[in-house]
Write an enzyme that holds these catalytic residues in place. Structure first.
Site, short mmCIF file in Angstrom:
data_model
loop_
_atom_site.label_atom_id
_atom_site.label_comp_id
_atom_site.label_asym_id
_atom_site.label_seq_id
_atom_site.Cartn_x
_atom_site.Cartn_y
_atom_site.Cartn_z
N ARG A 252 24.85 4.40 4.50
CA ARG A 252 25.71 5.43 3.93
C ARG A 252 26.48 6.11 5.06
O ARG A 252 25.95 6.30 6.15
CB ARG A 252 24.90 6.48 3.17
CG ARG A 252 24.19 5.97 1.94
CD ARG A 252 25.14 5.66 0.81
NE ARG A 252 24.44 5.17 -0.37
CZ ARG A 252 25.03 4.83 -1.50
NH1 ARG A 252 26.33 4.90 -1.60
NH2 ARG A 252 24.33 4.40 -2.52
N GLU A 280 36.00 7.02 -0.23
CA GLU A 280 36.10 5.70 -0.84
C GLU A 280 36.85 5.82 -2.16
O GLU A 280 36.50 6.65 -3.00
CB GLU A 280 34.70 5.11 -1.07
CG GLU A 280 33.96 4.83 0.23
CD GLU A 280 32.60 4.16 0.02
OE1 GLU A 280 32.25 3.86 -1.14
OE2 GLU A 280 31.91 3.92 1.01
N HIS A 299 32.62 -1.43 0.98
CA HIS A 299 31.36 -1.07 0.31
C HIS A 299 30.91 -2.20 -0.62
O HIS A 299 30.65 -2.00 -1.80
CB HIS A 299 31.50 0.24 -0.48
CG HIS A 299 30.18 0.93 -0.69
ND1 HIS A 299 30.08 2.28 -0.88
CD2 HIS A 299 28.90 0.45 -0.75
CE1 HIS A 299 28.81 2.62 -1.06
NE2 HIS A 299 28.08 1.51 -0.99
N ALA A 302 26.15 -5.20 -1.02
CA ALA A 302 25.20 -5.65 -2.05
C ALA A 302 25.89 -6.37 -3.18
O ALA A 302 25.34 -6.48 -4.28
CB ALA A 302 24.41 -4.46 -2.60
#
Length: 341
Positions: A252, A280, A299, A302
């Site tokens: 983060r 973002e 970002h 994942a």
């Protein structure tokens, strides 16, 4: 695989507050069929619409949430007369539930375990890129520099034998440690909760933050988001890193003082690979975008197909366990709310 629906309560109703594009990524056809066989579904396409979620909650026993869903607070709970479970398809639950949920005795689960491997793999890819200065070569060639000039870069290194520092022995931190150690890196870790026995089992040396920063070729940030970790990497900490070292952040932006990092990177003394940002989407004109020593991703650490499907399967399995009268696997307590993001 999803849990068996045979013993579930098929009269139960489940609210799925997940938008269409994420449903397609999270739920395979098989997993969705299992959920449909187990319960009556109310599916909310505009999952950020608080009024729509409130209208769907009466009579529902479970709520599946995804990113940007409205926070389940006292007002939303006033519509939830039968709610027993909030199953979040992500990791951090603090943005999506309040203490009111726990006070009501409603179970809360998360799927963060499923993210550890892909995020660790991206952190490994970042590590290798920084060690070999791939981002600098790419920027130079795409920026139109001639072959000789584009070939210039600070010294490059192999991961085998490199000193890698890991801040935070979290799930992702441990997955990353296993990957880089398998490639021959020497690993030091800073984590106040890492016991000597755990450090030995991981094959790492536990050291203070200052020691880790000053002695690492690559520093990878994997700490949790708490009040104590806010901006834990600032100008003073970055100044401790050796010339030519690299910072990897797939955790983060909360953990790193972005202004201090930008100032340090602008000098060219350090390199960085970053997946998370204070703002973002990252503004088009942000200085990070033009720095040749910086590797950026939006970002997406994942975002693998396999990870997204595991997130959905994990949430569905928690619902199936509830309906079958079985305890959850990935329940969290109110303590999880100290993780701010």
């Amino acid at each position: 695989m999803p849990g068996s629906p045979e013993s579930t309560d098929r009269s139960a109703r489940v609210v799925v507050a997940v938008p269409p594009h994420l449903r397609a990524q999270f739920f395979t056809a098989e997993v969705w069929r299992e959920l449909e066989r187990a319960a009556r579904l109310t599916v909310i396409d505009d999952h950020a619409d608080r009024a729509a979620v409130a209208a769907a909650l009466p009579g529902a026993r479970a709520l599946i949430t995804s990113w940007r869903a409205p926070r389940v607070d006292a007002e939303l709970l006033s519509h939830a007369d039968r709610l027993e479970l909030v199953a979040h398809t992500g990791s951090a639950v603090a943005p999506y539930v309040t203490e009111d949920v726990f006070r009501r005795g409603i179970l809360v689960t998360q799927a963060g375990d499923e993210m550890a491997r892909p995020v660790a793999e991206v952190a490994l890819a970042f590590t290798l890129s920084l060690l070999h200065r791939i981002q600098r070569f790419d920027h130079a060639l795409r920026g139109g520099r001639d072959w000789a000039a584009a070939s210039e870069a600070p010294p490059r290194h192999e991961i085998h034998g490199s000193d890698i520092g890991v801040i935070g022995a979290s799930r992702t931190g441990r997955a990353y440690i296993r990957l880089v150690r398998a490639m021959g890196a020497r690993v030091r870790v800073t984590d106040p909760f890492l016991s000597d026995a755990d450090a030995e089992a991981l094959g790492v040396e536990s050291v203070p933050l200052e020691t880790l920063l000053s002695g690492s070729r690559i520093v990878a940030v994997h700490a949790p988001v708490t009040e104590e970790t806010h901006r834990m990497i600032g100008a003073g900490q970055l100044a401790l890193m050796p010339d030519g070292a690299g910072l990897v952040n797939t955790a983060r932006s909360w953990l790193v003082d972005e202004d201090a990092l930008l100032a340090e990177l602008t000098t060219g003394r350090l390199d960085a690979a970053i997946d998370v940002f204070d703002a973002e989407p990252l503004p088009v004109g942000h200085p990070f975008r033009s720095l040749p020593n910086v590797l950026l991703t939006p970002h997406q650490a994942a975002g693998s197909v396999e990870c997204r499907q595991r997130l959905g399967t994990s949430a569905v399995n928690e619902v199936l366990r509830l309906l079958a009268g079985r305890p959850p696997v990935h329940a969290v307590t109110a303590d999880a709310l100290v993780r701010l993001r």
